[in-house]
Design a protein around this motif. Structure first.
Motif, PDB file in Angstrom:
ATOM      1  N   ASP A   1       0.872  -1.177   0.000  1.00  0.00           N
ATOM      2  CA  ASP A   1       0.000   0.000   0.000  1.00  0.00           C
ATOM      3  C   ASP A   1       0.905   1.221   0.000  1.00  0.00           C
ATOM      4  N   ALA A   2       1.096   1.812  -1.185  1.00  0.00           N
ATOM      5  CA  ALA A   2       1.983   2.969  -1.318  1.00  0.00           C
ATOM      6  C   ALA A   2       1.406   3.899  -2.369  1.00  0.00           C
ATOM      7  N   PRO A   3       1.545   5.216  -2.183  1.00  0.00           N
ATOM      8  CA  PRO A   3       0.909   6.167  -3.103  1.00  0.00           C
ATOM      9  C   PRO A   3       1.472   6.129  -4.526  1.00  0.00           C
ATOM     10  N   ASP A   4       2.700   5.651  -4.691  1.00  0.00           N
ATOM     11  CA  ASP A   4       3.286   5.629  -6.029  1.00  0.00           C
ATOM     12  C   ASP A   4       3.043   4.316  -6.768  1.00  0.00           C
ATOM     13  N   LEU A   5       2.322   3.387  -6.136  1.00  0.00           N
ATOM     14  CA  LEU A   5       2.077   2.078  -6.743  1.00  0.00           C
ATOM     15  C   LEU A   5       0.596   1.867  -6.997  1.00  0.00           C
ATOM     16  N   VAL A   6       0.313   1.116  -8.047  1.00  0.00           N
ATOM     17  CA  VAL A   6      -1.030   0.582  -8.276  1.00  0.00           C
ATOM     18  C   VAL A   6      -0.968  -0.908  -7.973  1.00  0.00           C
ATOM     19  N   THR A   7      -1.861  -1.400  -7.157  1.00  0.00           N
ATOM     20  CA  THR A   7      -1.856  -2.813  -6.792  1.00  0.00           C
ATOM     21  C   THR A   7      -3.244  -3.407  -6.989  1.00  0.00           C
ATOM     22  N   ARG A   8      -3.262  -4.685  -7.297  1.00  0.00           N
ATOM     23  CA  ARG A   8      -4.515  -5.412  -7.401  1.00  0.00           C
ATOM     24  C   ARG A   8      -4.356  -6.765  -6.712  1.00  0.00           C
ATOM     25  N   ARG A   9      -5.268  -7.085  -5.823  1.00  0.00           N
ATOM     26  CA  ARG A   9      -5.269  -8.387  -5.187  1.00  0.00           C
ATOM     27  C   ARG A   9      -5.728  -9.423  -6.196  1.00  0.00           C
ATOM     28  N   LEU A  10      -4.967 -10.510  -6.334  1.00  0.00           N
ATOM     29  CA  LEU A  10      -5.288 -11.539  -7.314  1.00  0.00           C
ATOM     30  C   LEU A  10      -5.792 -12.828  -6.687  1.00  0.00           C
ATOM     31  N   ASP A  11      -5.253 -13.198  -5.536  1.00  0.00           N
ATOM     32  CA  ASP A  11      -5.622 -14.474  -4.939  1.00  0.00           C
ATOM     33  C   ASP A  11      -5.102 -14.500  -3.512  1.00  0.00           C
ATOM     34  N   GLU A  12      -5.448 -15.552  -2.792  1.00  0.00           N
ATOM     35  CA  GLU A  12      -4.869 -15.764  -1.475  1.00  0.00           C
ATOM     36  C   GLU A  12      -4.441 -17.215  -1.359  1.00  0.00           C
TER      37      GLU A  12
ATOM     38  N   ARG B   1      -1.975 -15.757   3.050  1.00  0.00           N
ATOM     39  CA  ARG B   1      -1.264 -14.584   2.539  1.00  0.00           C
ATOM     40  C   ARG B   1      -1.913 -14.175   1.229  1.00  0.00           C
ATOM     41  N   GLU B   2      -2.118 -12.879   1.063  1.00  0.00           N
ATOM     42  CA  GLU B   2      -2.678 -12.352  -0.173  1.00  0.00           C
ATOM     43  C   GLU B   2      -1.578 -12.225  -1.212  1.00  0.00           C
ATOM     44  N   ILE B   3      -1.881 -12.594  -2.437  1.00  0.00           N
ATOM     45  CA  ILE B   3      -0.963 -12.436  -3.562  1.00  0.00           C
ATOM     46  C   ILE B   3      -1.532 -11.356  -4.469  1.00  0.00           C
ATOM     47  N   GLY B   4      -0.717 -10.389  -4.824  1.00  0.00           N
ATOM     48  CA  GLY B   4      -1.187  -9.310  -5.691  1.00  0.00           C
ATOM     49  C   GLY B   4      -0.157  -8.938  -6.723  1.00  0.00           C
TER      50      GLY B   4
END
Length: 317
Positions: free
Chosen positions: A173-184, A284-287
């Protein structure tokens, strides 16, 4: 007679290097064309610039260098010895620029470009090969530059421009990154097959509070998750060994050095028993992460769409 002081400010070595690069770079192609044709008009026609513009550029180039590069007879020119020396380096520099342009165009090619992709060590034996195999079924010529590392190192490389995308955990979780949760992915408590808990199928993590743990080193995402889960279960793990690779830890568990919280192995390993953790919820979440605001080349955009289409179906059953 007293010497007059120059009114021009003197440049420091670093300033001079920056200044001379700015002066020379736009003129190298002009110089190379004039040297090749030995005629200003023909060179100007090839370059699509006015002959007067080209003549002035060559005069300014010689003035900036303080060296005569051409001997002139009307619009016909010939190289001086200094000009021939300069031409050799100019041709080499222009060839490198052309090579660099070809390289970046090739990397951006929609059908045969390159994707720089980072992923966790624990995803290297099965998950990532399966993803690439599935993607290349529709994009057989796309090339991959693969980097296998722990999460924080990959994020640093992403920020430095060395990666287009990375699979990581926990999802940052960082302002310069775009992240998407894919699986756990469920984590299991791995114990030696002769351990007091080895006859169990399920366990509350608090029941392992008195055990010695083998873990990944600080900085690894799985280490942070292990510490957080143990804290949630009410204890701080006693650590006997800190490693860099999950399968090494599994081997050390088999050797009796301790227990470990690990994702499922690609292939079952003898000497250990893997217990389902019922509390706290051990996953654990994988993104996937990429830099915000950075435009994608066509192959990177295609692979990103492919990864996002695998949400909830990223990991093998």
């Amino acid at each position: 007679m007293a010497h007059q002081r120059s009114s021009q400010p003197r440049l420091s070595p670093s300033s001079y290097e920056e200044d001379i690069r700015a002066v020379l770079a736009p003129r190298l192609a002009y110089f190379e064309a004039v040297a090749r044709h030995e005629h200003v008009t023909r060179a100007a026609q090839e370059l699509g610039v006015p002959q007067s513009t080209l003549s002035r550029a060559m005069v300014r180039l010689e003035a900036d260098l303080g060296v005569a590069l051409f001997a002139r007879k009307g619009r016909t020119v010939s190289l001086t010895p200094a000009g021939r020396t300069f031409l050799t380096s100019a041709e080499r520099a222009l060839a490198e620029v052309e090579k660099a342009a070809d390289s970046v165009r090739a990397d951006a090619d929609p059908t045969a470009g390159r994707v720089s992709f980072g992923f966790l060590h624990t995803m290297g034996s099965e998950t990532v090969p399966a993803l690439i195999r599935a993607f290349r079924a529709d994009h057989p010529r796309v090339r991959f530059q693969l980097v296998q590392n722990y999460g924080e190192a990959m994020i640093e490389r992403l920020r430095a421009g060395g990666l287009d995308l990375c699979l990581t955990s926990p999802v940052p979780d960082a302002p310069d990154l775009v992240t998407r949760r894919l699986d756990e992915q469920r984590l299991r408590l791995v114990v030696p097959d002769d351990h007091r808990l080895a006859t169990r199928r399920r366990i509350r993590l608090a029941e392992a509070a008195d055990e010695t743990f083998v873990t990944l080193e600080p900085g690894y995402g799985l280490r942070r998750i292990t510490d957080d889960l143990c804290t949630e279960a009410g204890f701080t793990p006693r650590v006997a060994f800190e490693g860099e690779e999950a399968e090494t830890l599994r081997g050390l568990v088999a050797a009796g050095l301790g227990v470990a919280l690990l994702p499922p192995p690609a292939v079952a390993r003898p000497g250990v028993v893997e217990l389902t953790v019922t509390a706290p919820r051990a996953v654990r979440e994988i993104g996937v992460a990429w830099l915000d605001g950075h435009p994608d080349t066509p192959p990177v955009a295609a692979f990103k769409r492919f990864l996002l289409s695998r949400r909830g179906n990223l990991l093998p059953d």
